[in-house]
Design a protein around this motif. Structure first.
Motif, PDB file in Angstrom:
ATOM      1  N   VAL A 198       0.696  -1.036   0.037  1.00  0.00           N
ATOM      2  CA  VAL A 198       0.046   0.144   0.025  1.00  0.00           C
ATOM      3  C   VAL A 198       0.773   1.194  -0.011  1.00  0.00           C
ATOM      4  O   VAL A 198       1.919   1.019   0.164  1.00  0.00           O
ATOM      5  CB  VAL A 198      -0.857   0.065   1.138  1.00  0.00           C
ATOM      6  N   ALA A 199       0.163   2.365  -0.131  1.00  0.00           N
ATOM      7  CA  ALA A 199       1.152   3.552  -0.264  1.00  0.00           C
ATOM      8  C   ALA A 199       0.468   4.757   0.870  1.00  0.00           C
ATOM      9  O   ALA A 199      -0.661   4.819   1.060  1.00  0.00           O
ATOM     10  CB  ALA A 199       0.912   4.263  -1.520  1.00  0.00           C
ATOM     11  N   LYS A 200       1.453   5.237   1.282  1.00  0.00           N
ATOM     12  CA  LYS A 200       1.236   6.404   2.191  1.00  0.00           C
ATOM     13  C   LYS A 200       1.292   7.620   1.541  1.00  0.00           C
ATOM     14  O   LYS A 200       2.536   8.073   1.019  1.00  0.00           O
ATOM     15  CB  LYS A 200       1.998   6.471   3.516  1.00  0.00           C
ATOM     16  N   LEU A 201       0.230   8.468   1.242  1.00  0.00           N
ATOM     17  CA  LEU A 201       0.356   9.700   0.568  1.00  0.00           C
ATOM     18  C   LEU A 201       0.638  10.925   1.768  1.00  0.00           C
ATOM     19  O   LEU A 201      -0.156  11.107   2.202  1.00  0.00           O
ATOM     20  CB  LEU A 201      -0.746   9.960  -0.452  1.00  0.00           C
ATOM     21  N   ASP A 202       1.706  11.921   1.274  1.00  0.00           N
ATOM     22  CA  ASP A 202       1.790  12.653   2.222  1.00  0.00           C
ATOM     23  C   ASP A 202       1.944  14.199   1.379  1.00  0.00           C
ATOM     24  O   ASP A 202       2.424  13.992   0.507  1.00  0.00           O
ATOM     25  CB  ASP A 202       2.775  12.635   3.416  1.00  0.00           C
ATOM     26  N   ASP A 203       1.713  15.480   2.289  1.00  0.00           N
ATOM     27  CA  ASP A 203       2.181  16.627   1.474  1.00  0.00           C
ATOM     28  C   ASP A 203       1.895  16.884  -0.059  1.00  0.00           C
ATOM     29  O   ASP A 203       2.697  17.445  -0.557  1.00  0.00           O
ATOM     30  CB  ASP A 203       3.755  16.681   1.939  1.00  0.00           C
ATOM     31  N   VAL A 204       0.624  16.736  -0.320  1.00  0.00           N
ATOM     32  CA  VAL A 204       0.061  17.037  -1.683  1.00  0.00           C
ATOM     33  C   VAL A 204      -0.158  18.689  -1.774  1.00  0.00           C
ATOM     34  O   VAL A 204      -0.611  19.096  -1.007  1.00  0.00           O
ATOM     35  CB  VAL A 204      -1.230  16.534  -2.088  1.00  0.00           C
ATOM     36  N   ASN A 205       1.051  19.143  -2.469  1.00  0.00           N
ATOM     37  CA  ASN A 205       0.921  20.639  -2.703  1.00  0.00           C
ATOM     38  C   ASN A 205       1.160  20.815  -4.270  1.00  0.00           C
ATOM     39  O   ASN A 205       1.858  20.422  -4.868  1.00  0.00           O
ATOM     40  CB  ASN A 205       1.821  21.121  -1.619  1.00  0.00           C
ATOM     41  N   VAL A 206       0.712  22.274  -4.429  1.00  0.00           N
ATOM     42  CA  VAL A 206       0.890  22.793  -5.834  1.00  0.00           C
ATOM     43  C   VAL A 206       1.559  24.042  -5.412  1.00  0.00           C
ATOM     44  O   VAL A 206       1.086  24.830  -4.474  1.00  0.00           O
ATOM     45  CB  VAL A 206      -0.576  22.877  -6.279  1.00  0.00           C
ATOM     46  N   LYS A 207       2.119  24.631  -6.360  1.00  0.00           N
ATOM     47  CA  LYS A 207       2.985  25.898  -6.244  1.00  0.00           C
ATOM     48  C   LYS A 207       1.999  27.031  -6.084  1.00  0.00           C
ATOM     49  O   LYS A 207       0.794  27.195  -6.704  1.00  0.00           O
ATOM     50  CB  LYS A 207       3.365  26.115  -7.520  1.00  0.00           C
ATOM     51  N   PRO A 208       2.370  27.861  -4.922  1.00  0.00           N
ATOM     52  CA  PRO A 208       1.472  29.007  -4.636  1.00  0.00           C
ATOM     53  C   PRO A 208       0.871  29.926  -5.941  1.00  0.00           C
ATOM     54  O   PRO A 208       1.563  30.158  -6.705  1.00  0.00           O
ATOM     55  CB  PRO A 208       2.078  29.735  -3.751  1.00  0.00           C
ATOM     56  N   GLY A 209      -0.510  30.140  -5.994  1.00  0.00           N
ATOM     57  CA  GLY A 209      -0.844  31.047  -6.899  1.00  0.00           C
ATOM     58  C   GLY A 209      -1.459  29.934  -8.095  1.00  0.00           C
ATOM     59  O   GLY A 209      -2.166  30.464  -8.995  1.00  0.00           O
ATOM     60  N   LEU A 210      -1.290  28.831  -8.076  1.00  0.00           N
ATOM     61  CA  LEU A 210      -1.968  27.686  -8.949  1.00  0.00           C
ATOM     62  C   LEU A 210      -2.670  26.852  -8.391  1.00  0.00           C
ATOM     63  O   LEU A 210      -3.244  25.965  -9.322  1.00  0.00           O
ATOM     64  CB  LEU A 210      -0.700  26.923  -9.734  1.00  0.00           C
ATOM     65  N   GLU A 211      -3.301  26.911  -7.231  1.00  0.00           N
ATOM     66  CA  GLU A 211      -4.249  26.251  -6.555  1.00  0.00           C
ATOM     67  C   GLU A 211      -5.601  26.413  -7.451  1.00  0.00           C
ATOM     68  O   GLU A 211      -5.648  27.499  -8.040  1.00  0.00           O
ATOM     69  CB  GLU A 211      -4.457  26.489  -5.369  1.00  0.00           C
ATOM     70  N   GLY A 212      -6.236  25.351  -7.556  1.00  0.00           N
ATOM     71  CA  GLY A 212      -7.502  25.371  -8.122  1.00  0.00           C
ATOM     72  C   GLY A 212      -7.569  25.308  -9.579  1.00  0.00           C
ATOM     73  O   GLY A 212      -8.479  25.316 -10.374  1.00  0.00           O
ATOM     74  N   HIS A 213      -6.339  24.897 -10.325  1.00  0.00           N
ATOM     75  CA  HIS A 213      -6.217  24.892 -11.802  1.00  0.00           C
ATOM     76  C   HIS A 213      -6.230  23.461 -12.318  1.00  0.00           C
ATOM     77  O   HIS A 213      -5.824  23.205 -13.364  1.00  0.00           O
ATOM     78  CB  HIS A 213      -4.971  25.619 -12.111  1.00  0.00           C
ATOM     79  N   GLY A 214      -6.613  22.378 -11.357  1.00  0.00           N
ATOM     80  CA  GLY A 214      -6.198  20.856 -11.715  1.00  0.00           C
ATOM     81  C   GLY A 214      -5.260  20.290 -11.587  1.00  0.00           C
ATOM     82  O   GLY A 214      -5.055  19.134 -11.903  1.00  0.00           O
ATOM     83  N   ILE A 215      -4.138  21.037 -11.066  1.00  0.00           N
ATOM     84  CA  ILE A 215      -2.807  20.477 -10.905  1.00  0.00           C
ATOM     85  C   ILE A 215      -2.787  19.293  -9.988  1.00  0.00           C
ATOM     86  O   ILE A 215      -2.387  18.225 -10.188  1.00  0.00           O
ATOM     87  CB  ILE A 215      -1.632  21.364 -10.618  1.00  0.00           C
ATOM     88  N   GLY A 216      -3.249  19.392  -8.782  1.00  0.00           N
ATOM     89  CA  GLY A 216      -3.449  18.575  -7.646  1.00  0.00           C
ATOM     90  C   GLY A 216      -4.237  17.235  -8.230  1.00  0.00           C
ATOM     91  O   GLY A 216      -3.863  16.067  -7.985  1.00  0.00           O
ATOM     92  N   SER A 217      -5.497  17.544  -9.145  1.00  0.00           N
ATOM     93  CA  SER A 217      -6.121  16.330  -9.321  1.00  0.00           C
ATOM     94  C   SER A 217      -5.480  15.554 -10.453  1.00  0.00           C
ATOM     95  O   SER A 217      -5.398  14.423 -10.505  1.00  0.00           O
ATOM     96  CB  SER A 217      -7.539  16.985 -10.216  1.00  0.00           C
ATOM     97  N   ALA A 218      -4.840  16.338 -11.456  1.00  0.00           N
ATOM     98  CA  ALA A 218      -4.125  15.480 -12.380  1.00  0.00           C
ATOM     99  C   ALA A 218      -2.958  14.834 -11.666  1.00  0.00           C
ATOM    100  O   ALA A 218      -2.493  13.749 -12.187  1.00  0.00           O
ATOM    101  CB  ALA A 218      -3.467  16.569 -13.348  1.00  0.00           C
ATOM    102  N   MET A 219      -2.140  15.344 -10.548  1.00  0.00           N
ATOM    103  CA  MET A 219      -1.255  14.819 -10.059  1.00  0.00           C
ATOM    104  C   MET A 219      -1.826  13.259  -9.454  1.00  0.00           C
ATOM    105  O   MET A 219      -1.172  12.202  -9.442  1.00  0.00           O
ATOM    106  CB  MET A 219      -0.634  15.482  -8.983  1.00  0.00           C
ATOM    107  N   ILE A 220      -2.899  13.283  -8.587  1.00  0.00           N
ATOM    108  CA  ILE A 220      -3.560  12.035  -7.843  1.00  0.00           C
ATOM    109  C   ILE A 220      -3.968  11.262  -8.995  1.00  0.00           C
ATOM    110  O   ILE A 220      -3.864   9.970  -8.979  1.00  0.00           O
ATOM    111  CB  ILE A 220      -4.748  12.616  -7.267  1.00  0.00           C
ATOM    112  N   ASP A 221      -4.676  11.612 -10.235  1.00  0.00           N
ATOM    113  CA  ASP A 221      -4.912  10.834 -11.350  1.00  0.00           C
ATOM    114  C   ASP A 221      -3.831   9.803 -11.900  1.00  0.00           C
ATOM    115  O   ASP A 221      -3.728   8.634 -11.877  1.00  0.00           O
ATOM    116  CB  ASP A 221      -5.802  11.453 -12.295  1.00  0.00           C
TER     117      ASP A 221
END
Length: 150
Positions: A81-104
């Motif tokens: 299994v995997a433990k996922l920590d510290d998902v973060n996106v460069k400040p100012g780019l939040e809400g642009h789908g980067i986190g979602s693309a990363m998780i997918d």
């Protein structure tokens, strides 16, 4: 993450940890060692890839997001299994789908590697993080994460 990504990843993590009120509130319980501890950890991921990795998101070559994935063995799953920590996106780019693309993309890679579950944690008073993870198929375990410094 490659050695070439170290500086960019470190900058993202430092910005995230310094800005995150939920982390700052419990940093002493975590035993936060500051930027030097972060640097050591990032170097460890390069030296010991069997323990985990830092997943990097790029946009036109620039590092715009990252997260930490550590491997574990689950007795309930009978495998990795995997433990996922510290998902973060460069400040100012939040809400642009980067986190979602990363998780997918991370899910695809972990399945390919034989990982059958991803565990993560959110702070009780961070409903935005909870909604983000729920949108990506995570469900509450109704447990509280605890820590013991050695």
């Amino acid at each position: 993450m490659s050695a070439a990504d170290l500086a960019a990843a470190e900058a993202l993590f430092v910005a995230f940890l310094q800005q995150d009120p939920h982390y700052r509130e419990v940093a002493s319980v975590y035993g936060d060692g500051g930027p030097e501890a972060l640097r050591r950890a990032l170097h460890l991921f390069i030296a010991r890839p069997e323990l985990g990795f830092v997943w990097i998101a790029r946009r036109t070559g620039d590092v715009v997001g990252c997260c930490v994935v550590c491997h574990a063995i689950s007795t309930s799953r009978g495998g990795l299994v995997a433990k996922l920590d510290d998902v973060n996106v460069k400040p100012g780019l939040e809400g642009h789908g980067i986190g979602s693309a990363m998780i997918d993309a991370l899910k695809v890679e972990l399945r390919r590697a034989g990982v059958s579950r991803i565990d993560t944690a959110t702070h009780f008073d961070n409903p935005g993080a909870r909604r983000f993870y729920e949108r990506h198929g995570f469900a509450s375990l109704r447990e509280e994460r605890m820590s013991c410094l050695l």
